[in-house]
Design a protein around this motif. Structure first.
Motif, PDB file in Angstrom:
ATOM      1  N   CYS A 124      54.369 104.327  22.514  1.00 32.40           N
ATOM      2  CA  CYS A 124      53.488 104.261  21.351  1.00 32.40           C
ATOM      3  C   CYS A 124      53.548 105.575  20.577  1.00 32.40           C
ATOM      4  O   CYS A 124      53.492 106.658  21.171  1.00 32.40           O
ATOM      5  CB  CYS A 124      52.054 103.980  21.775  1.00 32.40           C
ATOM      6  SG  CYS A 124      51.736 102.230  22.075  1.00 32.40           S
ATOM      7  N   TYR A 125      53.619 105.461  19.292  1.00 32.56           N
ATOM      8  CA  TYR A 125      53.651 106.623  18.409  1.00 32.56           C
ATOM      9  C   TYR A 125      52.540 106.466  17.380  1.00 32.56           C
ATOM     10  O   TYR A 125      52.579 105.571  16.530  1.00 32.56           O
ATOM     11  CB  TYR A 125      55.009 106.731  17.719  1.00 32.56           C
ATOM     12  CG  TYR A 125      55.159 107.911  16.788  1.00 32.56           C
ATOM     13  CD1 TYR A 125      55.481 109.175  17.282  1.00 32.56           C
ATOM     14  CD2 TYR A 125      54.988 107.763  15.409  1.00 32.56           C
ATOM     15  CE1 TYR A 125      55.625 110.265  16.417  1.00 32.56           C
ATOM     16  CE2 TYR A 125      55.132 108.844  14.546  1.00 32.56           C
ATOM     17  CZ  TYR A 125      55.448 110.090  15.055  1.00 32.56           C
ATOM     18  OH  TYR A 125      55.588 111.168  14.211  1.00 32.56           O
ATOM     19  N   LEU A 126      51.520 107.289  17.477  1.00 34.32           N
ATOM     20  CA  LEU A 126      50.428 107.287  16.508  1.00 34.32           C
ATOM     21  C   LEU A 126      50.684 108.348  15.453  1.00 34.32           C
ATOM     22  O   LEU A 126      51.120 109.463  15.775  1.00 34.32           O
ATOM     23  CB  LEU A 126      49.089 107.568  17.194  1.00 34.32           C
ATOM     24  CG  LEU A 126      48.681 106.664  18.358  1.00 34.32           C
ATOM     25  CD1 LEU A 126      47.308 107.072  18.888  1.00 34.32           C
ATOM     26  CD2 LEU A 126      48.698 105.197  17.969  1.00 34.32           C
ATOM     27  N   THR A 127      50.389 108.021  14.218  1.00 34.01           N
ATOM     28  CA  THR A 127      50.587 108.975  13.137  1.00 34.01           C
ATOM     29  C   THR A 127      49.510 108.780  12.075  1.00 34.01           C
ATOM     30  O   THR A 127      48.944 107.699  11.936  1.00 34.01           O
ATOM     31  CB  THR A 127      51.978 108.804  12.492  1.00 34.01           C
ATOM     32  OG1 THR A 127      52.153 109.782  11.461  1.00 34.01           O
ATOM     33  CG2 THR A 127      52.150 107.411  11.900  1.00 34.01           C
ATOM     34  N   SER A 128      49.239 109.837  11.330  1.00 36.99           N
ATOM     35  CA  SER A 128      48.346 109.752  10.171  1.00 36.99           C
ATOM     36  C   SER A 128      49.113 110.002   8.873  1.00 36.99           C
ATOM     37  O   SER A 128      48.503 110.125   7.805  1.00 36.99           O
ATOM     38  CB  SER A 128      47.215 110.773  10.305  1.00 36.99           C
ATOM     39  OG  SER A 128      47.742 112.093  10.381  1.00 36.99           O
ATOM     40  N   ASP A 129      50.435 110.075   8.960  1.00 40.04           N
ATOM     41  CA  ASP A 129      51.289 110.364   7.807  1.00 40.04           C
ATOM     42  C   ASP A 129      51.489 109.088   6.989  1.00 40.04           C
ATOM     43  O   ASP A 129      52.245 108.188   7.380  1.00 40.04           O
ATOM     44  CB  ASP A 129      52.637 110.901   8.295  1.00 40.04           C
ATOM     45  CG  ASP A 129      53.536 111.341   7.142  1.00 40.04           C
ATOM     46  OD1 ASP A 129      53.166 111.122   5.960  1.00 40.04           O
ATOM     47  OD2 ASP A 129      54.613 111.896   7.423  1.00 40.04           O
ATOM     48  N   ARG A 130      50.826 108.983   5.860  1.00 39.78           N
ATOM     49  CA  ARG A 130      50.899 107.771   5.050  1.00 39.78           C
ATOM     50  C   ARG A 130      52.281 107.546   4.431  1.00 39.78           C
ATOM     51  O   ARG A 130      52.578 106.439   3.966  1.00 39.78           O
ATOM     52  CB  ARG A 130      49.827 107.814   3.956  1.00 39.78           C
ATOM     53  CG  ARG A 130      48.411 107.728   4.513  1.00 39.78           C
ATOM     54  CD  ARG A 130      47.389 107.618   3.413  1.00 39.78           C
ATOM     55  NE  ARG A 130      46.034 107.448   3.952  1.00 39.78           N
ATOM     56  CZ  ARG A 130      44.958 107.261   3.206  1.00 39.78           C
ATOM     57  NH1 ARG A 130      45.075 107.235   1.868  1.00 39.78           N
ATOM     58  NH2 ARG A 130      43.768 107.105   3.763  1.00 39.78           N
ATOM     59  N   GLN A 131      53.118 108.567   4.418  1.00 44.23           N
ATOM     60  CA  GLN A 131      54.479 108.385   3.919  1.00 44.23           C
ATOM     61  C   GLN A 131      55.297 107.482   4.840  1.00 44.23           C
ATOM     62  O   GLN A 131      56.350 106.980   4.448  1.00 44.23           O
ATOM     63  CB  GLN A 131      55.164 109.745   3.774  1.00 44.23           C
ATOM     64  CG  GLN A 131      54.537 110.619   2.700  1.00 44.23           C
ATOM     65  CD  GLN A 131      55.312 111.921   2.483  1.00 44.23           C
ATOM     66  OE1 GLN A 131      56.465 112.041   2.882  1.00 44.23           O
ATOM     67  NE2 GLN A 131      54.665 112.882   1.837  1.00 44.23           N
ATOM     68  N   LEU A 132      54.787 107.277   6.057  1.00 44.77           N
ATOM     69  CA  LEU A 132      55.465 106.394   7.008  1.00 44.77           C
ATOM     70  C   LEU A 132      54.948 104.964   6.932  1.00 44.77           C
ATOM     71  O   LEU A 132      55.272 104.139   7.792  1.00 44.77           O
ATOM     72  CB  LEU A 132      55.290 106.938   8.436  1.00 44.77           C
ATOM     73  CG  LEU A 132      55.916 108.306   8.714  1.00 44.77           C
ATOM     74  CD1 LEU A 132      55.563 108.772  10.124  1.00 44.77           C
ATOM     75  CD2 LEU A 132      57.428 108.251   8.532  1.00 44.77           C
TER      76      LEU A 132
END
Length: 310
Positions: free
Chosen positions: A39-47
């Motif tokens: 699992c990869y959590l991110t907050s980068d909206r560019q993704l």
């Protein structure tokens, strides 16, 4: 809060679109805290266009939906509705129907169910659990005071028949985190009264008290509902009594009968109480669900399912 350096090609990516209550959390904790891999959590909206799922916290959605993603949704992407509040504490925002694929809430019938806490088996059986030394009989800590809440009405009735040690901002007795632990553990009974009564809405007000070695007196959903989550002899339910005077008499009886009182801790020989950590636990289990379930899903009856309104 930065994301892990980069996802592996096989990782499931979940984009945290709105930080719950505008509070960031560690995004690389799924493996270390919950043994969830891949699992990869991110907050980068560019993704956004690459994300397998987008996690959206209900209480942070603008009334006009203007802070939701405005780009077209990739065909395979799932939107996950996150909410830890009861229906009466959740604004019924228009326009959410047919937006979400999955739900993650405290309810057992959510797609991803993360209750406020749980009772888990211990590694070894204890001879006997010895509760902390008790200096007070009944306690209640409250800041959110609303006279129309049933819990306030129950308190006002109960306190006519038994002394209740009260703390919290409403009583001009602010309590720190450590102070909360000290107070609760020093009381024989604690009023674990929910601010609203809904199916499965059983919050940290119960699990904190169980952890701290005190007997909770609960008001919320039915006893049967509580027993879906915790042992039946771990708590006292107000609905078991015809009146608050009867409840007060029972608490006074237990105060004079130590053997009977200690029976409320018999479950501690084999189990312990665990608190869930909002929202990191919800995000990790949501990601794990998406990773393991690739089939098409949609949440078409959100208003009816959660608020009982069509």
């Amino acid at each position: 809060m930065p994301s892990p350096l980069r996802p592996e090609p096989e990782d499931t990516m979940v984009l945290i679109w709105l930080w719950p209550f505008n509070t960031a959390f560690e995004l690389d904790a799924c493996q270390s805290l919950y043994n969830i891999n891949g699992c990869y959590l991110t907050s980068d909206r560019q993704l956004y266009s690459k994300a397998d799922a987008v996690l959206i916290h209900h209480r942070d959605i603008f009334w006009d939906l203007s802070n939701l993603p405005q780009l077209p949704r990739p065909p395979r992407q799932k939107w996950i509705w996150l909410n830890s509040e009861s229906p009466s504490n959740s604004p019924l925002i228009p326009g959410l129907e047919n937006l979400f694929n999955l739900s993650v809430t405290y309810r057992k019938d959510s797609d991803i169910s993360v209750p406020y806490g749980s009772i888990i088996a211990t590694d070894q059986t204890l001879e006997e659990f010895v509760p902390p030394v008790k200096k007070r009989l009944v306690c209640w800590i409250v800041s959110n005071w609303n006279p129309v809440h049933r819990r306030v009405q129950l308190y006002e009735d109960l306190q006519q028949h038994i002394r209740i040690n009260t703390f919290g901002d409403h009583f001009n007795r602010h309590v720190s985190k450590q102070g909360y632990k000290n107070i609760v553990s020093s009381c024989k009974f604690y009023l674990s009264f929910e601010n609203s009564e809904y199916k499965d809405y059983i919050t940290e007000k119960l699990y904190n008290v169980l952890q701290l070695g005190t007997v909770p007196v609960v008001s919320g959903p039915s006893r049967q509902n509580y027993e879906n989550f915790v042992p039946k002899d771990a708590f006292i339910h107000v609905n078991d009594f015809k009146s608050m005077k009867d409840l007060a008499n029972y608490l006074l009886f237990l105060d004079l009968n130590d053997d009977m009182y200690r029976k409320y801790f018999s479950w501690r020989r084999n189990f312990e109480a665990k608190l869930s950590y909002f929202p990191v636990e919800h995000a990790c289990y949501a990601c794990d669900y998406v990773r393991r379930n690739k089939q098409y899903q949609t949440l078409t009856n959100l208003y009816e399912w959660y608020w009982g309104k069509s």
